[in-house]
Scaffold this active site. Structure first.
Site, PDB file in Angstrom:
ATOM      1  N   SER A 252       2.515   4.499  10.400  1.00  0.00           N
ATOM      2  CA  SER A 252       1.111   4.653  10.768  1.00  0.00           C
ATOM      3  C   SER A 252       0.670   3.315  11.346  1.00  0.00           C
ATOM      4  CB  SER A 252       0.260   5.047   9.563  1.00  0.00           C
ATOM      5  OG  SER A 252      -1.042   5.375  10.012  1.00  0.00           O
ATOM      6  N   GLU A 253       0.072   3.340  12.526  1.00  0.00           N
ATOM      7  CA  GLU A 253      -0.152   2.102  13.275  1.00  0.00           C
ATOM      8  C   GLU A 253      -1.091   1.141  12.568  1.00  0.00           C
ATOM      9  OE1 GLU A 253      -0.927   5.171  14.378  1.00  0.00           O
ATOM     10  OE2 GLU A 253      -2.714   5.170  15.658  1.00  0.00           O
TER      11      GLU A 253
END
Lengths: 217, 219, 217, 219
Positions: free
Chosen positions: D48-49
């Site tokens: 997840s960025e």
């Protein structure tokens, strides 16, 4: 997800004329066992990227002494007499890169950038032939990414997903070199089960690691 | 004066430029001595570019750790409150102007504030190391050096003729004869070392010196 | 070396028209107490740099709702209806910056770079008017540093030298924002004695921190 | 077909493109469902960025942690072997080609492989978020979307007319009607969804489609 292999298997991945990165600062953080494994192969004419060439008989210096290296991108060779002698006699090509800019250029490759505008070495030989940018009276020079085919790095501990933790100041060039090559091979003192390293403490996430070698194996 | 006394004097004069709470990076060789001259009531935090903030003195014999070394490879310790980081962040810190002072040895310096300390073509080629990043980024860049070479020739020139480490980067030069500030107007003689006169310094210096009305003394 | 101050003292450092950075990703890692302290002042016309504007009533969104902000450099406003309404009515200037490039531009400022060549947004509106570089058929665009006068960040724990440790994913934009401004003010849950944080675990070294505020004080 | 069934079918088809050991980033909305369709004997690691590798499923009610959230702000967990990092390194990872696949929702895509998903001028302006970095860097860039809009008009165009998120970046498009590979030659129809014919897909698609000799089926 990385594979666990032997040092010999790691060294056999190299081909003549390969571009490689080797981590470490004056031996600290250098995968010395992997260096010995490379010295034991027939590979030759390597292009080496590293902070320094350590000492004649220690660290990445072992590759120099074994005459495995034909060219270097490096910031410092002052601690290695063999490197200096080979350089002076014309047997070794060297591009000197300021130490922090070496890190930036490797990271640029690993992070998909086309280059960075650096303030380092403006008005010196390092700036020769490079594009410039001026902003608010400050000058910058364009530094291009440095890539390699294989990075050899060293950590204290890996879990089976390749998450890495380093010992004290040994992390130096390891995290950026883990990103800058097509293949990253890490030498570690110990391999622990997945989940044994606290997610907060991971310095290099396993996504950057392709092969793990336990020192001596 | 004995060599060690000279070095101590240079380092003490440089230490006096530091303020409580400063972050400082010391080059290998002569500059290392600056750490020994910080007044005991002052807190100065030493950065070593290979990855520590809060470098402490050499450990006792037998307590050396190969992963705790200074930029010259010598063993160090970590003081309480130290932190480790990789070289990428270390040099980001340095280039971004977060380090208050760097002290570097020099082969030559000049009146434009340039410094040469990384090679003598055909003779000595140790390489750049971290010096070019340090001179480009630290807030104060101090050259610690002997005023003249072994033939008595000035190492403070009108213009360096060795390959430069940094162009117009110095803020100060401290030698065994003088403490000199680098300003936009040129080199200003701030202090002379005990045993020398202003005339002695001018005579031993190839570069033009600006001499203010009062020149101090250091020892 | 940082000073320990109150939230009110921190907020009083701001001047009208200041450029500020506020850390966090959808409230996680946002110094919410400091936001409340800023809302309580008379300061106005701030230029705000951040990943998003969080929610109308939470995180950095509190500054938007209190009409303290006149312009934004941000990657996302989709979670904040007030931001969207102000933008549509022309009361808020916004430069949309791709999230990773926002981090790069702030880091460039903090690390003394003149800019970076980015592959992000080539062939889109983001590339308009920007210098380009082509290498091996790939195109890059020049992205300039983003600086501010004051960064407001959030950590879990600080020691008295300003060394910071974060909670899980809350680190997000904190480490780069700690570098990108003249003044960095951190809100923390707790302040511990110097030496209590293991040097291996420090994420943001104290050199980047100027002021520490304990949440609620 | 019901909306949830459609979504499941799209996500299942995308999941079948993943290999054991892959690293994958899922955009908010529809793409999130891909995680529910990974075969149980396969290990796929979700990035997840906002700063995690090894994102796990939603926690039980009451166990939510505000510092463990996905890119849409929803609560997640960390699987064993997860790591946390800041957004700078997260996007370095993404842009540098280290993430095997990203799956994103789309407003429009086109036959050049471009995607538009960040704004409708004058109407919807959520912003770019991490999408532009993701499409520029992930090895495979997959658009997960409905084939047509609510008026039955094709969302797969000859050329996007909304502001682009990425120009010539897609490797695949999966909709409720078709799985399409993006190649240098153009869009190749790989599979049609159960209940549709190749002709149905061609009719519902504004973009030119290359129809190979055999077209598969998915459901």
């Amino acid at each position: 997800m990385p594979q666990i292999i032997t040092g010999k298997q790691a060294a056999m991945m190299l081909r003549d004329n390969d571009r490689i990165m080797v981590s470490g600062f004056l031996v600290s953080g250098c995968p010395e066992y992997l260096m010995e494994c490379i010295v034991a192969t027939d590979v030759k004419n390597l292009h080496l990227v590293g902070i320094s060439t350590d000492y004649d008989d220690r660290g990445v210096g072992k590759l120099i002494t074994a005459e495995k290296v034909k060219s270097l991108q490096v910031s410092h060779i002052g601690t290695n007499k063999t490197t200096q002698a080979l350089y002076k006699s014309g047997k070794l090509d060297i591009e000197f890169v300021p130490q922090g800019i070496l890190m930036e250029r490797i990271r640029a490759a690993g992070a998909g950038l086309g280059g960075i505008f650096s303030p380092v070495g403006v008005g010196t030989d390092v700036a020769e032939g490079k594009e410039t940018l001026e902003e608010n009276g400050r000058k910058f020079i364009l530094e291009r990414p440095i890539r390699a085919r294989v990075s050899f790095i060293k950590a204290k501990t890996a879990d089976k997903l390749g998450n890495l933790v380093y010992s004290k100041m040994s992390r130096n060039s390891n995290p950026v070199m883990a990103m800058g090559s097509e293949i990253t091979i890490v030498e570690v003192d110990e391999i622990v089960e997945t989940g044994e390293i606290d997610p907060e403490k991971v310095v290099t996430p396993g996504i950057f690691v392709d092969y793990i070698v336990r020192k001596g194996e | 004066m004995e060599k060690q006394n000279k070095r101590d004097m240079i380092c003490r004069r440089i230490a006096s430029e530091l303020k409580d709470g400063d972050y400082c990076n010391l080059g290998i060789g002569l500059p290392t001595g600056v750490a020994d001259h910080i007044p005991s009531d002052m807190r100065v935090y030493f950065q070593s570019e290979n990855g520590i903030l809060g470098a402490g003195p050499r450990p006792e014999s037998g307590m050396e750790d190969p992963d705790l070394i200074n930029a010259g490879g010598g063993p160090i310790t970590a003081i309480p409150g130290a932190s480790y980081f990789d070289s990428f962040w270390s040099f980001s810190m340095i280039r971004g102007g977060h380090v208050d002072m760097t002290v570097l040895g020099a082969l030559q310096v000049d009146q434009e504030g340039s410094i040469a300390n990384w090679m003598i073509p055909g003779k000595l080629v140790p390489g750049i190391g971290g010096a070019m990043d340090l001179v480009s980024g630290a807030r104060q860049v101090v050259a610690a050096m002997e005023h003249t070479d072994k033939y008595g020739k000035s190492k403070i020139l009108k213009k360096c003729n060795l390959p430069l480490t940094g162009h117009r980067v110095l803020t100060m030069i401290v030698t065994d004869m003088a403490a000199i500030k680098v300003t936009d107007e040129g080199l200003v003689l701030v202090d002379v070392a005990e045993g020398f006169t202003v005339e002695d310094v001018i005579k031993a210096t190839d570069a033009d010196l600006i001499i203010p009305d009062t020149v101090g003394l250091f020892n």
